[in-house]
Design a protein around this motif. Structure first.
Motif, PDB file in Angstrom:
ATOM      1  N   PHE A  15       6.776  -2.174 -11.318  1.00 13.17           N
ATOM      2  CA  PHE A  15       6.739  -3.336 -10.419  1.00 13.17           C
ATOM      3  C   PHE A  15       5.534  -4.168 -10.844  1.00 13.17           C
ATOM      4  N   GLY A  16       5.770  -5.324 -11.421  1.00  9.49           N
ATOM      5  CA  GLY A  16       4.668  -6.155 -11.908  1.00  9.49           C
ATOM      6  C   GLY A  16       4.359  -5.834 -13.353  1.00  9.49           C
TER       7      GLY A  16
ATOM      8  N   LEU B 212       6.539   2.771  -9.395  1.00  6.52           N
ATOM      9  CA  LEU B 212       7.179   3.318  -8.207  1.00  6.52           C
ATOM     10  C   LEU B 212       8.058   4.492  -8.616  1.00  6.52           C
ATOM     11  N   GLU B 213       7.741   5.668  -8.095  1.00  5.29           N
ATOM     12  CA  GLU B 213       8.544   6.841  -8.392  1.00  5.29           C
ATOM     13  C   GLU B 213       9.630   6.940  -7.340  1.00  5.29           C
ATOM     14  N   LEU B 214      10.877   6.815  -7.742  1.00  7.11           N
ATOM     15  CA  LEU B 214      11.977   6.758  -6.777  1.00  7.11           C
ATOM     16  C   LEU B 214      12.799   8.030  -6.792  1.00  7.11           C
ATOM     17  N   GLU B 215      13.273   8.382  -5.577  1.00  5.66           N
ATOM     18  CA  GLU B 215      14.298   9.408  -5.455  1.00  5.66           C
ATOM     19  C   GLU B 215      15.450   8.690  -4.776  1.00  5.66           C
ATOM     20  N   ASP B 216      16.513   8.389  -5.506  1.00  2.81           N
ATOM     21  CA  ASP B 216      17.540   7.461  -5.066  1.00  2.81           C
ATOM     22  C   ASP B 216      16.877   6.137  -4.699  1.00  2.81           C
ATOM     23  N   GLU B 217      16.964   5.725  -3.414  1.00  2.00           N
ATOM     24  CA  GLU B 217      16.367   4.434  -3.051  1.00  2.00           C
ATOM     25  C   GLU B 217      15.004   4.591  -2.396  1.00  2.00           C
ATOM     26  N   LYS B 218      14.586   5.831  -2.192  1.00  2.55           N
ATOM     27  CA  LYS B 218      13.315   6.070  -1.491  1.00  2.55           C
ATOM     28  C   LYS B 218      12.160   6.145  -2.491  1.00  2.55           C
TER      29      LYS B 218
ATOM     30  N   ARG C 206       6.386   8.023  -4.546  1.00  4.93           N
ATOM     31  CA  ARG C 206       4.979   7.877  -4.870  1.00  4.93           C
ATOM     32  C   ARG C 206       4.791   6.512  -5.528  1.00  4.93           C
ATOM     33  N   ALA C 207       3.667   5.892  -5.270  1.00  2.43           N
ATOM     34  CA  ALA C 207       3.357   4.629  -5.929  1.00  2.43           C
ATOM     35  C   ALA C 207       1.997   4.749  -6.591  1.00  2.43           C
ATOM     36  N   ILE C 208       1.952   4.416  -7.861  1.00  2.00           N
ATOM     37  CA  ILE C 208       0.675   4.514  -8.577  1.00  2.00           C
ATOM     38  C   ILE C 208       0.253   3.103  -8.992  1.00  2.00           C
ATOM     39  N   PRO C 209      -0.795   2.576  -8.353  1.00  2.00           N
ATOM     40  CA  PRO C 209      -1.225   1.223  -8.724  1.00  2.00           C
ATOM     41  C   PRO C 209      -2.093   1.253  -9.978  1.00  2.00           C
ATOM     42  N   SER C 210      -1.968   0.211 -10.799  1.00  2.00           N
ATOM     43  CA  SER C 210      -2.938   0.048 -11.881  1.00  2.00           C
ATOM     44  C   SER C 210      -3.370  -1.406 -11.899  1.00  2.00           C
ATOM     45  N   ILE C 211      -4.666  -1.613 -11.969  1.00  6.47           N
ATOM     46  CA  ILE C 211      -5.190  -2.970 -11.873  1.00  6.47           C
ATOM     47  C   ILE C 211      -6.006  -3.283 -13.129  1.00  6.47           C
ATOM     48  N   GLY C 212      -6.551  -4.466 -13.177  1.00  8.01           N
ATOM     49  CA  GLY C 212      -7.397  -4.826 -14.322  1.00  8.01           C
ATOM     50  C   GLY C 212      -6.876  -6.048 -15.059  1.00  8.01           C
ATOM     51  N   TYR C 213      -5.759  -6.628 -14.580  1.00  4.37           N
ATOM     52  CA  TYR C 213      -5.195  -7.789 -15.271  1.00  4.37           C
ATOM     53  C   TYR C 213      -6.017  -9.049 -15.038  1.00  4.37           C
ATOM     54  N   VAL C 214      -6.801  -9.059 -13.971  1.00  5.46           N
ATOM     55  CA  VAL C 214      -7.570 -10.257 -13.640  1.00  5.46           C
ATOM     56  C   VAL C 214      -9.069 -10.000 -13.748  1.00  5.46           C
ATOM     57  N   HIS C 215      -9.443  -8.847 -14.280  1.00  3.02           N
ATOM     58  CA  HIS C 215     -10.867  -8.535 -14.314  1.00  3.02           C
ATOM     59  C   HIS C 215     -11.602  -9.465 -15.274  1.00  3.02           C
ATOM     60  N   ARG C 216     -12.670 -10.103 -14.750  1.00  2.00           N
ATOM     61  CA  ARG C 216     -13.459 -11.010 -15.589  1.00  2.00           C
ATOM     62  C   ARG C 216     -14.865 -10.480 -15.810  1.00  2.00           C
ATOM     63  N   GLY C 217     -15.373  -9.743 -14.816  1.00  2.37           N
ATOM     64  CA  GLY C 217     -16.741  -9.230 -14.926  1.00  2.37           C
ATOM     65  C   GLY C 217     -17.763 -10.258 -14.532  1.00  2.37           C
ATOM     66  N   LEU C 218     -17.485 -11.007 -13.437  1.00  2.00           N
ATOM     67  CA  LEU C 218     -18.395 -12.106 -13.115  1.00  2.00           C
ATOM     68  C   LEU C 218     -19.674 -11.648 -12.421  1.00  2.00           C
ATOM     69  N   GLU C 219     -19.694 -10.401 -11.907  1.00  2.00           N
ATOM     70  CA  GLU C 219     -20.928  -9.934 -11.263  1.00  2.00           C
ATOM     71  C   GLU C 219     -22.073  -9.881 -12.265  1.00  2.00           C
ATOM     72  N   LYS C 220     -21.742  -9.618 -13.517  1.00  2.00           N
ATOM     73  CA  LYS C 220     -22.774  -9.494 -14.541  1.00  2.00           C
ATOM     74  C   LYS C 220     -23.383 -10.853 -14.886  1.00  2.00           C
TER      75      LYS C 220
ATOM     76  N   ALA D 106      -4.572   2.046   1.681  1.00  2.00           N
ATOM     77  CA  ALA D 106      -3.647   1.925   2.810  1.00  2.00           C
ATOM     78  C   ALA D 106      -2.277   1.488   2.319  1.00  2.00           C
ATOM     79  N   LEU D 107      -2.249   0.588   1.320  1.00  2.00           N
ATOM     80  CA  LEU D 107      -0.976   0.122   0.767  1.00  2.00           C
ATOM     81  C   LEU D 107      -0.229   1.287   0.126  1.00  2.00           C
ATOM     82  N   VAL D 108      -0.939   2.076  -0.686  1.00  2.00           N
ATOM     83  CA  VAL D 108      -0.294   3.194  -1.371  1.00  2.00           C
ATOM     84  C   VAL D 108       0.269   4.179  -0.349  1.00  2.00           C
ATOM     85  N   LYS D 109      -0.477   4.384   0.752  1.00  2.00           N
ATOM     86  CA  LYS D 109      -0.020   5.279   1.818  1.00  2.00           C
ATOM     87  C   LYS D 109       1.283   4.766   2.441  1.00  2.00           C
ATOM     88  N   THR D 110       1.338   3.453   2.741  1.00  2.00           N
ATOM     89  CA  THR D 110       2.555   2.940   3.379  1.00  2.00           C
ATOM     90  C   THR D 110       3.741   2.966   2.423  1.00  2.00           C
ATOM     91  N   LEU D 111       3.468   2.862   1.118  1.00  2.00           N
ATOM     92  CA  LEU D 111       4.583   2.830   0.165  1.00  2.00           C
ATOM     93  C   LEU D 111       5.278   4.176   0.053  1.00  2.00           C
TER      94      LEU D 111
END
Lengths: 359, 145
Positions: free
Chosen positions: A9-10, A24-30, A33-47, A330-335
């Motif tokens: 997804f994404g 998204l790990e599916l069993e039929d339509e359910k 488990r959802a495993i998020p991975s981020i980093g597509y928008v990371h710029r490092g502006l704090e530095k 919280a999002l991963v929990k609801t998914l």
């Protein structure tokens, strides 16, 4: 037990304006488990704080996120002012509150539109964004820009707002409130909207505390952690947080609709009570050695700002802890255990702001 | 005028933008600016898109995503870099995770400046992109002959 399938997804997905990737790990339509991975928008502006001085850094901080850009400059300047021990004039405090609440209104309307778009309710999407343009017109008339305004600066705000303009803002608030009351009814009463939202992604109050969720997600489950209750200016305006008990997508949506109306009332009270006087104090010299933390209630929840000074004009550390980042557990929990077609709704109801998350 | 330039479909991707330009791109689609009256439609599918609108600079994580989206789009195609970050890296050009503007990864046809780019200038950029699209279409036709 069915066969397990993994659906990506994404990061580029029609329901998402921003890139986040979920496996998204599916069993039929359910969804199991959802495993998020981020980093597509990371710029490092704090530095960048190491090479930009603390006043230039205000502009960088504003660009953490274009939607809540005022909130970020509010939080960052608040932290720097705390570190430098600057007391800003009361008028600046009120102007900041007015702008912060206007930003909240535009952010919530934007989000309601995106939610409607994700459920395929295009006319509702268009109406929400049409109402939102009124707020942007106000921003444009006062500051000259529509989204990234550079209105906040260390020591106050950049320019004063005339009483005539403030009256006009109050008038616009009345118009928006009337429109939001009409459009909000669609979210509140429409069967097709309710079918997508009611009872979906329920989070109990205990789960909110365990996952340390913030903002409308927490308030939708009846947990009050609104930072505005601790701010003196908001206390003077008689602020009361909006809470609901259901804890589902519908509750989170309703919290945001109610918050728009509440923000309108806060802005009108602030315009009525705004003190006269200076709108900024002059700020000079390097940042002292030490550190300071400041919290701001952004449209998406609590934003936490930490700055560390080292006696020069540059900060040795500027840190932002953004609300979406905290809400991802919280999002991963609801998914877990939801249907595949509800994934877009669940992702949207935490109001994900990925550029905040990754900075 | 070719049919594609009468009703171009747009694919929008947020490379590492701060959202400012993204919401302005979306604002173009909504009632105040309403580009749909020109036949411009926002699509989520690269296979159906004619114009790729990219906001934000490119970083190591998303450069392959940008490349893939570009390669999936059928010819003729136009790339519009929206906002100063997409043009050159903008305020983030010194950040450690930023490679530079979108043109470091894929060829860009139209550059739209601004932070955030205003909806008027985004629409102007897309219209300029239409001229490039038509040019490319004609070149393809000539090559076929």
């Amino acid at each position: 037990m069915g066969k397990r399938t993994i659906v990506p997804f994404g990061p580029q997905h029609p329901a998402l304006p921003e890139p986040i990737h979920l496996d998204l790990e599916l069993e039929d339509e359910k969804v199991v488990r959802a495993i998020p991975s981020i980093g597509y928008v990371h710029r490092g502006l704090e530095k960048l704080a190491e090479t930009r001085d603390y006043e230039q850094m205000t502009y960088v901080m504003e660009r953490v996120c274009g939607i809540c850009s005022f909130g970020h400059s509010y939080g960052y300047t608040g932290a720097v002012e705390g570190l430098m021990d600057i007391e800003i004039p009361d008028r600046a405090k009120y102007l900041r509150v007015i702008f912060h609440e206007l930003s909240r209104v535009h952010s919530h309307l934007l989000w309601l539109g995106l939610l409607a778009d994700a459920m395929g309710f295009d006319s509702l999407f268009m109406h929400c964004w049409r109402i939102r343009e009124k707020v942007l017109d106000v921003f444009e008339e006062i500051t000259g820009a529509r989204v990234i305004m550079s209105f906040c600066k260390v020591g106050g705000v950049r320019k004063d707002v005339t009483p005539e303009m403030l009256n006009k803002v109050a008038g616009v608030c009345n118009e928006i409130e009337e429109e939001v009351r009409k459009t909000g009814m669609v979210f509140m009463k429409d069967t097709s909207v309710k079918n997508r939202l009611v009872g979906k992604g329920v989070l109990s109050k205990q789960e909110i505390i365990d996952l340390s969720a913030v903002g409308p997600v927490a308030r939708g489950s009846g947990f009050d952690n609104d930072v505005r209750t601790t701010e003196p200016t908001y206390k003077a305006l008689g602020f009361e947080p909006i809470l609901r008990d259901e804890g589902d997508c519908y509750a989170r949506c309703m919290v945001r609709v109610d918050e728009i109306i509440q923000s309108m009332n806060l802005i009108r009270t602030a315009i009525k009570d705004i003190p006269t006087g200076d709108f900024c104090v002059p700020v000079k010299g390097p940042v002292p050695v030490g550190d300071f933390a400041y919290r701001v209630e952004q449209p998406r929840g609590e934003g936490f700002y930490y700055v560390q000074g080292n006696g020069t004009k540059n900060l040795s550390r500027a840190r932002v802890r953004t609300p979406t980042n905290i809400n991802i557990p919280a999002l991963v929990k609801t998914l877990q255990g939801c249907d595949l077609q509800d994934v877009t709704m669940l992702v949207l109801t935490i109001d994900p702001c990925i550029s905040c998350t990754e900075r | 005028m070719a049919y594609t330039t009468k009703s171009p479909w747009i694919l929008h991707y947020d490379a590492s933008s701060c959202n400012g330009c993204d919401i302005e791109v979306l604002a173009c689609l909504t009632p105040l600016y309403d580009v749909e009256r020109f036949g411009i439609i926002n699509t989520g599918d690269p296979k159906q898109a004619d114009i790729l609108l990219i906001t934000g600079a490119v970083n190591d994580q998303n450069k392959n995503v940008v490349k893939q989206l570009y390669e999936q789009m059928p010819d003729p195609k136009v790339v519009v870099a929206v906002g100063i970050c997409a043009c050159s890296g903008g305020v983030f050009r010194d950040c450690y995770n930023i490679l530079g503007g979108v043109d470091t990864v894929i060829p860009v046809d139209v550059y739209v400046p601004g932070c955030a780019a205003r909806p008027e200038s985004i629409i102007d950029g897309v219209v300029k992109g239409l001229a490039v699209l038509e040019e490319k279409t004609n070149k393809m036709k000539e090559a076929k002959r």
